[in-house]
Design a protein around this motif. Sequence first.
Motif, PDB file in Angstrom:
ATOM      1  N   LEU A 217       0.845  -1.183   0.000  1.00 55.47           N
ATOM      2  CA  LEU A 217       0.000   0.000   0.000  1.00 55.47           C
ATOM      3  C   LEU A 217       0.881   1.233   0.000  1.00 55.47           C
ATOM      4  O   LEU A 217       1.820   1.325   0.784  1.00 55.47           O
ATOM      5  N   ARG A 218       0.602   2.166  -0.894  1.00 54.28           N
ATOM      6  CA  ARG A 218       1.201   3.502  -0.816  1.00 54.28           C
ATOM      7  C   ARG A 218       0.046   4.448  -0.478  1.00 54.28           C
ATOM      8  O   ARG A 218      -0.944   4.527  -1.217  1.00 54.28           O
ATOM      9  N   VAL A 219       0.180   5.114   0.649  1.00 54.87           N
ATOM     10  CA  VAL A 219      -0.875   6.006   1.129  1.00 54.87           C
ATOM     11  C   VAL A 219      -0.318   7.419   1.164  1.00 54.87           C
ATOM     12  O   VAL A 219       0.657   7.700   1.866  1.00 54.87           O
ATOM     13  N   GLN A 220      -0.941   8.307   0.399  1.00 52.81           N
ATOM     14  CA  GLN A 220      -0.545   9.710   0.372  1.00 52.81           C
ATOM     15  C   GLN A 220      -1.592  10.518   1.133  1.00 52.81           C
ATOM     16  O   GLN A 220      -2.767  10.527   0.766  1.00 52.81           O
ATOM     17  N   VAL A 221      -1.148  11.162   2.197  1.00 54.51           N
ATOM     18  CA  VAL A 221      -2.029  12.027   2.978  1.00 54.51           C
ATOM     19  C   VAL A 221      -1.696  13.468   2.621  1.00 54.51           C
ATOM     20  O   VAL A 221      -0.536  13.878   2.641  1.00 54.51           O
ATOM     21  N   VAL A 222      -2.735  14.240   2.282  1.00 61.17           N
ATOM     22  CA  VAL A 222      -2.581  15.655   1.934  1.00 61.17           C
ATOM     23  C   VAL A 222      -3.612  16.427   2.735  1.00 61.17           C
ATOM     24  O   VAL A 222      -4.799  16.460   2.377  1.00 61.17           O
ATOM     25  N   GLY A 223      -3.191  17.030   3.831  1.00 65.47           N
ATOM     26  CA  GLY A 223      -4.150  17.712   4.681  1.00 65.47           C
ATOM     27  C   GLY A 223      -5.215  16.744   5.146  1.00 65.47           C
ATOM     28  O   GLY A 223      -4.926  15.717   5.764  1.00 65.47           O
ATOM     29  N   GLY A 224      -6.478  17.035   4.826  1.00 63.17           N
ATOM     30  CA  GLY A 224      -7.582  16.169   5.226  1.00 63.17           C
ATOM     31  C   GLY A 224      -7.894  15.066   4.248  1.00 63.17           C
ATOM     32  O   GLY A 224      -8.846  14.303   4.456  1.00 63.17           O
ATOM     33  N   HIS A 225      -7.126  14.943   3.175  1.00 68.35           N
ATOM     34  CA  HIS A 225      -7.383  13.933   2.148  1.00 68.35           C
ATOM     35  C   HIS A 225      -6.420  12.758   2.302  1.00 68.35           C
ATOM     36  O   HIS A 225      -5.216  12.950   2.510  1.00 68.35           O
ATOM     37  N   VAL A 226      -6.959  11.561   2.165  1.00 63.93           N
ATOM     38  CA  VAL A 226      -6.147  10.344   2.229  1.00 63.93           C
ATOM     39  C   VAL A 226      -6.359   9.567   0.936  1.00 63.93           C
ATOM     40  O   VAL A 226      -7.487   9.189   0.609  1.00 63.93           O
ATOM     41  N   PHE A 227      -5.286   9.353   0.193  1.00 64.95           N
ATOM     42  CA  PHE A 227      -5.331   8.619  -1.071  1.00 64.95           C
ATOM     43  C   PHE A 227      -4.565   7.317  -0.882  1.00 64.95           C
ATOM     44  O   PHE A 227      -3.355   7.338  -0.600  1.00 64.95           O
ATOM     45  N   ALA A 228      -5.242   6.192  -1.051  1.00 62.83           N
ATOM     46  CA  ALA A 228      -4.612   4.886  -0.826  1.00 62.83           C
ATOM     47  C   ALA A 228      -4.618   4.083  -2.120  1.00 62.83           C
ATOM     48  O   ALA A 228      -5.656   3.946  -2.780  1.00 62.83           O
ATOM     49  N   VAL A 229      -3.451   3.548  -2.468  1.00 65.53           N
ATOM     50  CA  VAL A 229      -3.298   2.769  -3.695  1.00 65.53           C
ATOM     51  C   VAL A 229      -2.671   1.422  -3.338  1.00 65.53           C
ATOM     52  O   VAL A 229      -1.640   1.362  -2.667  1.00 65.53           O
ATOM     53  N   ARG A 230      -3.309   0.362  -3.775  1.00 72.87           N
ATOM     54  CA  ARG A 230      -2.772  -0.989  -3.609  1.00 72.87           C
ATOM     55  C   ARG A 230      -1.885  -1.289  -4.806  1.00 72.87           C
ATOM     56  O   ARG A 230      -2.295  -1.123  -5.969  1.00 72.87           O
ATOM     57  N   ILE A 231      -0.652  -1.718  -4.532  1.00 76.40           N
ATOM     58  CA  ILE A 231       0.328  -2.004  -5.581  1.00 76.40           C
ATOM     59  C   ILE A 231       0.650  -3.489  -5.550  1.00 76.40           C
ATOM     60  O   ILE A 231       1.077  -4.023  -4.520  1.00 76.40           O
ATOM     61  N   GLU A 232       0.438  -4.166  -6.668  1.00 75.93           N
ATOM     62  CA  GLU A 232       0.741  -5.593  -6.765  1.00 75.93           C
ATOM     63  C   GLU A 232       1.868  -5.772  -7.776  1.00 75.93           C
ATOM     64  O   GLU A 232       1.845  -5.201  -8.869  1.00 75.93           O
ATOM     65  N   SER A 233       2.867  -6.582  -7.378  1.00 81.69           N
ATOM     66  CA  SER A 233       4.040  -6.712  -8.235  1.00 81.69           C
ATOM     67  C   SER A 233       4.715  -8.072  -8.124  1.00 81.69           C
ATOM     68  O   SER A 233       5.401  -8.498  -9.059  1.00 81.69           O
ATOM     69  N   GLY A 234       4.608  -8.746  -6.976  1.00 83.46           N
ATOM     70  CA  GLY A 234       5.373  -9.955  -6.734  1.00 83.46           C
ATOM     71  C   GLY A 234       6.821  -9.681  -6.391  1.00 83.46           C
ATOM     72  O   GLY A 234       7.612 -10.618  -6.246  1.00 83.46           O
ATOM     73  N   LEU A 235       7.196  -8.407  -6.230  1.00 81.53           N
ATOM     74  CA  LEU A 235       8.573  -8.034  -5.928  1.00 81.53           C
ATOM     75  C   LEU A 235       8.736  -7.754  -4.442  1.00 81.53           C
ATOM     76  O   LEU A 235       7.817  -7.255  -3.783  1.00 81.53           O
ATOM     77  N   LEU A 236       9.909  -8.053  -3.920  1.00 79.94           N
ATOM     78  CA  LEU A 236      10.197  -7.683  -2.539  1.00 79.94           C
ATOM     79  C   LEU A 236      10.182  -6.168  -2.403  1.00 79.94           C
ATOM     80  O   LEU A 236       9.609  -5.619  -1.453  1.00 79.94           O
ATOM     81  N   ASP A 237      10.809  -5.474  -3.327  1.00 86.51           N
ATOM     82  CA  ASP A 237      10.850  -4.014  -3.339  1.00 86.51           C
ATOM     83  C   ASP A 237      10.269  -3.545  -4.660  1.00 86.51           C
ATOM     84  O   ASP A 237      10.905  -3.676  -5.708  1.00 86.51           O
ATOM     85  N   TRP A 238       9.037  -3.020  -4.635  1.00 85.02           N
ATOM     86  CA  TRP A 238       8.340  -2.701  -5.879  1.00 85.02           C
ATOM     87  C   TRP A 238       9.011  -1.583  -6.665  1.00 85.02           C
ATOM     88  O   TRP A 238       8.772  -1.425  -7.869  1.00 85.02           O
ATOM     89  N   ARG A 239       9.902  -0.820  -6.042  1.00 84.51           N
ATOM     90  CA  ARG A 239      10.567   0.274  -6.750  1.00 84.51           C
ATOM     91  C   ARG A 239      11.556  -0.227  -7.807  1.00 84.51           C
ATOM     92  O   ARG A 239      12.002   0.562  -8.654  1.00 84.51           O
TER      93      ARG A 239
END
Length: 327
Positions: A217-239
């Motif tokens: 999960l990468r969760v970006q919080v901006v003030g009162g907004h929370v944006f959550a994205v599920r990332i699927e890759s099969g990698l230990l480090d998705w970057r």
Amino acid sequence: MTEERPVLVATESADITADMVIAHLNRRGVPVVRFNPADMGDGRLTVSARFGTCPVPVAGQVRTPSRAAALERIRAVYWRRPVWPAFEGLADADARFAAAQVRHGLGGTLYAVDGVRWVNHPLRNAAADYKPAQLALAQRLGLTIPPTLVTNDPDEARAFIAAHGQVITKTLRWTPYERDGVGLTSWAEPVTAEEVDDTLRITPHLFQVRVDKVADLRVQVVGGHVFAVRIESGLLDWRRDYSALTYSVVDLPDRLDRTLRHYLDRFGLASGSFDLAVDRDGVPHWLELNPNGQWGWLEERTGLEMAAAFAALLSEGDLDAPARNRR
């Protein structure tokens, strides 16, 4: 041209993510003064500040070749990806001296201004960027964290790995690194007890039990907004391979949503990027906070309106500022 109640955007010259936010500020009719601290090294950035000579504690201007912002009228500062001057044409001692004067002259002047919303204040970013402090706060707030060891004792490291089996190591902080002129980066990597030797004594390392994850999960919080994205890759480090990633927008459980907001509040941050790993039972394991993480590519891939949220937050300015600063 002097801008009325501008937002300062401090970032490097080529920053597409900042461009996205500036485009939304333009649509809102909010003036923007964009600068890079490195421009002071070649004369394209000027700061003048006066203290003790006027009714307000600090007055003056930040000027670029095309725009100027009165310090006492700044609405907000978006401290994105600024680069400080290196003064490569100077001798090493002179360059270090000059760079320190820029940080304390320009940075110190901006820190002195009242009634400004920072996203985020660089001193608070720095305080929040220590992984041991992040881990301790995560546990205090009831988040699930993988067992973690920070040590420069090889025996401690080997014992930790022997006790837990599947262990990874990662840097305590990303740091620019070159070898033979080639820029290198580091990833989360598996590590065995046999790989630990006495060179570990040179500096502390971070060891962490590997989460048996099905997604990130990468969760970006901006003030009162929370944006959550599920990332699927099969990698230990998705970057390691962005081409291998698939994305889906998700809603966080209410408790996790509230806790991540509270986490930023504890560090005095208006925004931040959280990384969590989701295990096979659906439990999110907190991994780290990047106080000034990248998010532009996620907006492009998901359509989440993150740039608009940043622009809205910056447009508000500091809601606790004196009325004269909000006019």
